[in-house]
Design a protein around this motif. Structure first.
Motif, mmCIF file in Angstrom:
data_model
loop_
_atom_site.group_PDB
_atom_site.id
_atom_site.type_symbol
_atom_site.label_atom_id
_atom_site.label_comp_id
_atom_site.label_asym_id
_atom_site.label_seq_id
_atom_site.Cartn_x
_atom_site.Cartn_y
_atom_site.Cartn_z
ATOM 1 N N SER A 11 29.478 56.007 50.364
ATOM 2 C CA SER A 11 29.320 55.256 49.127
ATOM 3 C C SER A 11 30.638 54.579 48.796
ATOM 4 O O SER A 11 31.704 55.090 49.115
ATOM 5 N N ALA A 12 30.533 53.443 48.189
ATOM 6 C CA ALA A 12 31.728 52.705 47.817
ATOM 7 C C ALA A 12 32.377 53.383 46.622
ATOM 8 O O ALA A 12 31.694 53.851 45.716
ATOM 9 N N PRO A 13 33.702 53.454 46.629
ATOM 10 C CA PRO A 13 34.363 54.059 45.476
ATOM 11 C C PRO A 13 34.228 53.159 44.252
ATOM 12 O O PRO A 13 34.197 51.941 44.359
ATOM 13 N N LYS A 14 34.112 53.777 43.125
ATOM 14 C CA LYS A 14 34.023 53.035 41.872
ATOM 15 C C LYS A 14 35.391 53.079 41.204
ATOM 16 O O LYS A 14 35.922 54.145 40.934
ATOM 17 N N VAL A 15 35.953 51.929 40.988
ATOM 18 C CA VAL A 15 37.234 51.830 40.316
ATOM 19 C C VAL A 15 37.028 50.966 39.086
ATOM 20 O O VAL A 15 36.676 49.801 39.197
ATOM 21 N N ASP A 16 37.222 51.548 37.933
ATOM 22 C CA ASP A 16 37.080 50.799 36.703
ATOM 23 C C ASP A 16 38.433 50.710 36.020
ATOM 24 O O ASP A 16 39.044 51.717 35.688
ATOM 25 N N VAL A 17 38.880 49.489 35.847
ATOM 26 C CA VAL A 17 40.130 49.237 35.154
ATOM 27 C C VAL A 17 39.759 48.720 33.775
ATOM 28 O O VAL A 17 39.016 47.749 33.658
ATOM 29 N N ALA A 18 40.232 49.382 32.773
ATOM 30 C CA ALA A 18 39.879 48.987 31.412
ATOM 31 C C ALA A 18 41.043 48.221 30.787
ATOM 32 O O ALA A 18 41.973 48.803 30.259
ATOM 33 N N ILE A 19 40.983 46.912 30.923
ATOM 34 C CA ILE A 19 41.976 46.052 30.288
ATOM 35 C C ILE A 19 41.209 45.142 29.339
ATOM 36 O O ILE A 19 40.348 44.380 29.764
ATOM 37 N N ASP A 20 41.537 45.248 28.077
ATOM 38 C CA ASP A 20 40.843 44.437 27.091
ATOM 39 C C ASP A 20 41.733 43.276 26.686
ATOM 40 O O ASP A 20 42.754 43.444 26.030
ATOM 41 N N MET A 21 41.343 42.096 27.113
ATOM 42 C CA MET A 21 42.093 40.887 26.801
ATOM 43 C C MET A 21 41.572 40.236 25.520
ATOM 44 O O MET A 21 42.057 39.189 25.122
ATOM 45 N N GLY A 22 40.554 40.838 24.918
ATOM 46 C CA GLY A 22 39.997 40.292 23.699
ATOM 47 C C GLY A 22 38.915 39.247 23.927
ATOM 48 O O GLY A 22 38.389 38.683 22.981
ATOM 49 N N ASN A 23 38.598 38.988 25.191
ATOM 50 C CA ASN A 23 37.598 37.984 25.509
ATOM 51 C C ASN A 23 36.882 38.439 26.776
ATOM 52 O O ASN A 23 37.546 38.739 27.777
ATOM 53 N N PRO A 24 35.548 38.497 26.781
ATOM 54 C CA PRO A 24 34.829 38.975 27.970
ATOM 55 C C PRO A 24 35.124 38.158 29.226
ATOM 56 O O PRO A 24 35.224 38.703 30.319
ATOM 57 N N PHE A 25 35.288 36.845 29.086
ATOM 58 C CA PHE A 25 35.605 35.986 30.233
ATOM 59 C C PHE A 25 36.948 36.390 30.841
ATOM 60 O O PHE A 25 37.071 36.545 32.053
ATOM 61 N N LEU A 26 37.947 36.567 29.998
ATOM 62 C CA LEU A 26 39.267 36.987 30.490
ATOM 63 C C LEU A 26 39.213 38.391 31.080
ATOM 64 O O LEU A 26 39.887 38.684 32.067
ATOM 65 N N ASN A 27 38.403 39.263 30.482
ATOM 66 C CA ASN A 27 38.287 40.639 30.989
ATOM 67 C C ASN A 27 37.775 40.663 32.426
ATOM 68 O O ASN A 27 38.350 41.340 33.281
ATOM 69 N N VAL A 28 36.690 39.926 32.711
ATOM 70 C CA VAL A 28 36.140 39.958 34.066
ATOM 71 C C VAL A 28 37.070 39.240 35.050
ATOM 72 O O VAL A 28 37.187 39.641 36.200
ATOM 73 N N THR A 29 37.746 38.190 34.589
ATOM 74 C CA THR A 29 38.662 37.456 35.457
ATOM 75 C C THR A 29 39.847 38.324 35.856
ATOM 76 O O THR A 29 40.197 38.416 37.037
ATOM 77 N N VAL A 30 40.464 38.985 34.892
ATOM 78 C CA VAL A 30 41.606 39.855 35.182
ATOM 79 C C VAL A 30 41.172 41.048 36.029
ATOM 80 O O VAL A 30 41.875 41.453 36.958
ATOM 81 N N ASP A 31 40.002 41.596 35.734
ATOM 82 C CA ASP A 31 39.484 42.718 36.522
ATOM 83 C C ASP A 31 39.289 42.310 37.984
ATOM 84 O O ASP A 31 39.689 43.033 38.892
ATOM 85 N N ALA A 75 48.411 38.175 45.439
ATOM 86 C CA ALA A 75 48.298 37.099 44.453
ATOM 87 C C ALA A 75 47.257 36.070 44.888
ATOM 88 O O ALA A 75 46.449 35.610 44.067
ATOM 89 N N TYR A 76 47.250 35.712 46.169
ATOM 90 C CA TYR A 76 46.300 34.708 46.639
ATOM 91 C C TYR A 76 44.861 35.195 46.509
ATOM 92 O O TYR A 76 44.024 34.545 45.890
ATOM 93 N N TRP A 77 44.570 36.348 47.098
ATOM 94 C CA TRP A 77 43.193 36.844 47.065
ATOM 95 C C TRP A 77 42.777 37.276 45.666
ATOM 96 O O TRP A 77 41.617 37.138 45.286
ATOM 97 N N GLY A 78 43.734 37.776 44.879
ATOM 98 C CA GLY A 78 43.429 38.105 43.497
ATOM 99 C C GLY A 78 43.060 36.867 42.701
ATOM 100 O O GLY A 78 42.131 36.882 41.898
ATOM 101 N N THR A 79 43.777 35.776 42.954
ATOM 102 C CA THR A 79 43.472 34.523 42.268
ATOM 103 C C THR A 79 42.097 34.001 42.646
ATOM 104 O O THR A 79 41.308 33.600 41.781
ATOM 105 N N VAL A 80 41.797 34.023 43.930
ATOM 106 C CA VAL A 80 40.479 33.561 44.381
ATOM 107 C C VAL A 80 39.379 34.409 43.735
ATOM 108 O O VAL A 80 38.395 33.872 43.214
ATOM 109 N N ALA A 81 39.555 35.726 43.752
ATOM 110 C CA ALA A 81 38.541 36.609 43.163
ATOM 111 C C ALA A 81 38.435 36.412 41.658
ATOM 112 O O ALA A 81 37.333 36.388 41.102
ATOM 113 N N GLY A 82 39.571 36.253 40.991
ATOM 114 C CA GLY A 82 39.554 36.031 39.551
ATOM 115 C C GLY A 82 38.831 34.748 39.187
ATOM 116 O O GLY A 82 38.027 34.710 38.244
ATOM 117 N N VAL A 83 39.107 33.686 39.938
ATOM 118 C CA VAL A 83 38.421 32.409 39.697
ATOM 119 C C VAL A 83 36.927 32.579 39.942
ATOM 120 O O VAL A 83 36.096 32.130 39.142
#
Length: 146
Positions: A11-31, A75-83
């Motif tokens: 099973s894939a590990p579940k990693v939940d990072v709880a960072i609240d940026m105050g906006n759901p769009f920013l939350n999923v992007t940063v995650d 940074a590169y792959w994080g940016t692609v995933a965030g976008v």
């Protein structure tokens, strides 16, 4: 005749990072950025460790080179995933539904944006948009199988 069997499940590990940026769009992007960036940095570290062990030489120069590569890849792959996750979330919010079409739109927009930032050819941007949409759609369909 003796026989043996292996039974188990992965099973894939579940990693939940709880960072609240105050906006759901920013939350999923940063995650998305943090998760994909961490995986890319870990992959880069493992690859460099393999090369260091294989060559048998370890130096501060190798370590510095590895750390720079880890940061760049993360940074590169994080940016692609965030976008991508941001675009998919945006499509979901605009369309008001959650389905595979959001992945297609998110992938296509991400492919086009990343390509436009690095290429000057309009044809290449269109091809990368098509590729991004196709990969994201295929990944979404595959996630339904599991």
């Amino acid at each position: 005749m003796p026989s043996s069997r292996f039974s188990g499940s992965l099973s894939a590990p579940k990693v939940d990072v709880a960072i609240d940026m105050g906006n759901p769009f920013l939350n999923v992007t940063v995650d998305g950025f943090l998760k994909a960036g961490t995986v890319a940095a870990a992959r880069s570290a493992a690859e460099d460790a393999f090369h260091i062990v294989k060559s048998g030489s370890f130096s501060s120069h190798n370590l510095e080179k590895s750390l720079k590569k880890m940061c760049k890849e993360g940074a590169y792959w994080g940016t692609v995933a965030g976008v991508y996750v941001g675009m998919e979330y945006g499509a979901e919010r605009l369309r008001g539904t959650k389905d595979w079409k959001n992945a297609m739109v998110g992938g296509a927009l991400t492919g086009a944006l990343i390509s436009a930032a690095t290429n000057k050819s309009k044809d290449k941007v269109v091809i990368d948009a098509i590729t991004g949409g196709a990969i994201a759609t295929a990944a979404e369909f595959l996630s339904y199988l599991t």
